[in-house]
Write an enzyme that holds these catalytic residues in place. Structure first.
Site, PDB file in Angstrom:
ATOM      1  N   HIS A   6     -47.638 -30.462 -15.367  1.00  0.00           N
ATOM      2  CA  HIS A   6     -46.413 -30.850 -16.085  1.00  0.00           C
ATOM      3  C   HIS A   6     -46.659 -30.882 -17.588  1.00  0.00           C
ATOM      4  O   HIS A   6     -45.849 -30.354 -18.371  1.00  0.00           O
ATOM      5  CB  HIS A   6     -45.962 -32.227 -15.587  1.00  0.00           C
ATOM      6  CG  HIS A   6     -44.850 -32.838 -16.376  1.00  0.00           C
ATOM      7  ND1 HIS A   6     -43.523 -32.806 -15.961  1.00  0.00           N
ATOM      8  CD2 HIS A   6     -44.846 -33.509 -17.575  1.00  0.00           C
ATOM      9  CE1 HIS A   6     -42.769 -33.420 -16.854  1.00  0.00           C
ATOM     10  NE2 HIS A   6     -43.556 -33.857 -17.844  1.00  0.00           N
ATOM     11  N   GLU A   7     -47.757 -31.476 -18.009  1.00  0.00           N
ATOM     12  CA  GLU A   7     -48.046 -31.577 -19.442  1.00  0.00           C
ATOM     13  C   GLU A   7     -48.354 -30.201 -20.051  1.00  0.00           C
ATOM     14  O   GLU A   7     -47.964 -29.918 -21.190  1.00  0.00           O
ATOM     15  CB  GLU A   7     -49.215 -32.542 -19.676  1.00  0.00           C
ATOM     16  CG  GLU A   7     -48.969 -33.965 -19.210  1.00  0.00           C
ATOM     17  CD  GLU A   7     -47.689 -34.572 -19.766  1.00  0.00           C
ATOM     18  OE1 GLU A   7     -47.227 -34.141 -20.837  1.00  0.00           O
ATOM     19  OE2 GLU A   7     -47.136 -35.487 -19.130  1.00  0.00           O
TER      20      GLU A   7
ATOM     21  N   HIS B 187     -45.205 -28.492 -20.887  1.00  0.00           N
ATOM     22  CA  HIS B 187     -44.669 -28.927 -22.181  1.00  0.00           C
ATOM     23  C   HIS B 187     -45.312 -28.145 -23.326  1.00  0.00           C
ATOM     24  O   HIS B 187     -44.633 -27.712 -24.255  1.00  0.00           O
ATOM     25  CB  HIS B 187     -44.920 -30.421 -22.380  1.00  0.00           C
ATOM     26  CG  HIS B 187     -43.906 -31.313 -21.749  1.00  0.00           C
ATOM     27  ND1 HIS B 187     -42.541 -31.160 -21.924  1.00  0.00           N
ATOM     28  CD2 HIS B 187     -44.066 -32.405 -20.941  1.00  0.00           C
ATOM     29  CE1 HIS B 187     -41.901 -32.109 -21.251  1.00  0.00           C
ATOM     30  NE2 HIS B 187     -42.795 -32.866 -20.643  1.00  0.00           N
TER      31      HIS B 187
ATOM     32  N   GLU C 198     -37.729 -32.360 -19.702  1.00  0.00           N
ATOM     33  CA  GLU C 198     -38.498 -32.988 -18.635  1.00  0.00           C
ATOM     34  C   GLU C 198     -38.255 -32.284 -17.300  1.00  0.00           C
ATOM     35  O   GLU C 198     -39.195 -32.045 -16.530  1.00  0.00           O
ATOM     36  CB  GLU C 198     -38.150 -34.475 -18.520  1.00  0.00           C
ATOM     37  CG  GLU C 198     -38.707 -35.341 -19.633  1.00  0.00           C
ATOM     38  CD  GLU C 198     -40.212 -35.280 -19.725  1.00  0.00           C
ATOM     39  OE1 GLU C 198     -40.901 -35.321 -18.676  1.00  0.00           O
ATOM     40  OE2 GLU C 198     -40.726 -35.179 -20.859  1.00  0.00           O
TER      41      GLU C 198
END
Length: 287
Positions: free
Chosen positions: A130-131, A134, A208
């Site tokens: 997930h990071e 980003h 997100e």
């Protein structure tokens, strides 16, 4: 769809800024406000990594200290096609994580000690994915642009309020003439920042959702990320992050204060239940 939503929201924010700027600040006020907001946020963008890492006491760690974490980040970043980011660890009893860095070449992934103790290896891998999503999606840049425009709107609103209070709304410059009058100006100066903040928060929530989706694809196990989000949400609810700051809450994988209990329109993060639902649907689609 999330990318399209982000583009539409960014466009709406810019159009809103131009409209409000022309309405309550005229061209001159609009240029001044945008210039000031741009200068402040470009500084934040350029030095965001060092600022937030120092703020949270996140320290860069070596592979010898955290071999499993390094292996996980290295494999996932190679799979994502981005340079290996720096890895930092925060001494915190609250499970959370964030990514920073002005571009993929300067990426940083930071995790708390609590999150490493709470999650299984598969769940932690989902969080790292997930990071990295980003970082790969340049969300720091997108967030900075959104903050610049929203900040400019807020500055214009402040200018309008002071101008109305000091009786400066009736100027003779036709280009900067304001049609609303004092009462209308005060009302708009109160509502405009609220509207800009709502759009900015919507952009944050959209990013997100995108990072969840991309992270699920990257690690190959959306259900692991969904399980991680549920655990992190309960962990934050039990022990909110005392060292967290509202200005940086959007960078965390989970709102460090309430874990989704804030009103959805004013939250930097989508509801945990909706994030988990989408990831489960994604997992079913991969079968």
């Amino acid at each position: 769809m999330n990318t399209l939503k982000t583009v539409l929201l960014m466009t709406a924010l810019m159009v809103f800024f131009v409209f409000i700027g022309g309405l309550i600040g005229g061209r001159t006020g609009m240029y001044i406000a945008f210039g000031m907001a741009f200068a402040m946020n470009i500084f934040s963008y350029w030095f965001s990594s060092s600022i937030i890492l120092k703020m949270y006491g996140a320290k860069e760690v070596s592979e010898a200290e955290y071999p499993a974490l390094y292996r996980m980040v290295r494999n996932l970043s190679a799979r994502a096609g981005i340079p290996m980011p720096k890895i930092c660890v925060m001494q915190s009893a609250t499970p959370n994580a964030f990514a920073t860095g002005r571009n993929p070449k300067h990426g940083v992934v930071a995790v708390t000690t609590a999150i490493m103790g709470l999650l299984t290896e598969d769940e932690l891998e989902g969080v790292i994915a997930h990071e990295l999503a980003h970082i790969n999606g340049r969300d720091i840049l997108i967030g900075t642009v959104a903050a610049t425009i929203a900040g400019a709107v807020m500055m214009l609103a402040d200018m309008a309020r002071w101008s109305a209070i000091l009786g400066g709304m009736n100027n003779n410059d036709e280009e900067n003439q304001n049609p609303l009058g004092m009462v209308g100006m005060i009302v708009v100066s109160i509502l405009a920042p609220l509207a800009a903040m709502l759009i900015q928060m919507a952009i944050s929530r959209s990013r997100e959702y995108r990072a969840d989706e991309e992270g699920g694809h990257l690690c190959g196990r959306p259900l692991s990320l969904a399980s991680a989000l549920e655990k992190i949400s309960k962990g934050v609810e039990y022990r909110p992050m005392e060292e967290a700051r509202p200005a940086t809450a959007h960078m965390m994988i989970m709102n460090p204060f309430s874990a989704g209990k804030m009103m959805s329109l004013f939250s930097t993060h989508p509801p945990v239940e909706e994030r988990v639902k989408r990831l489960r649907e994604q997992a079913r689609g991969q079968r």
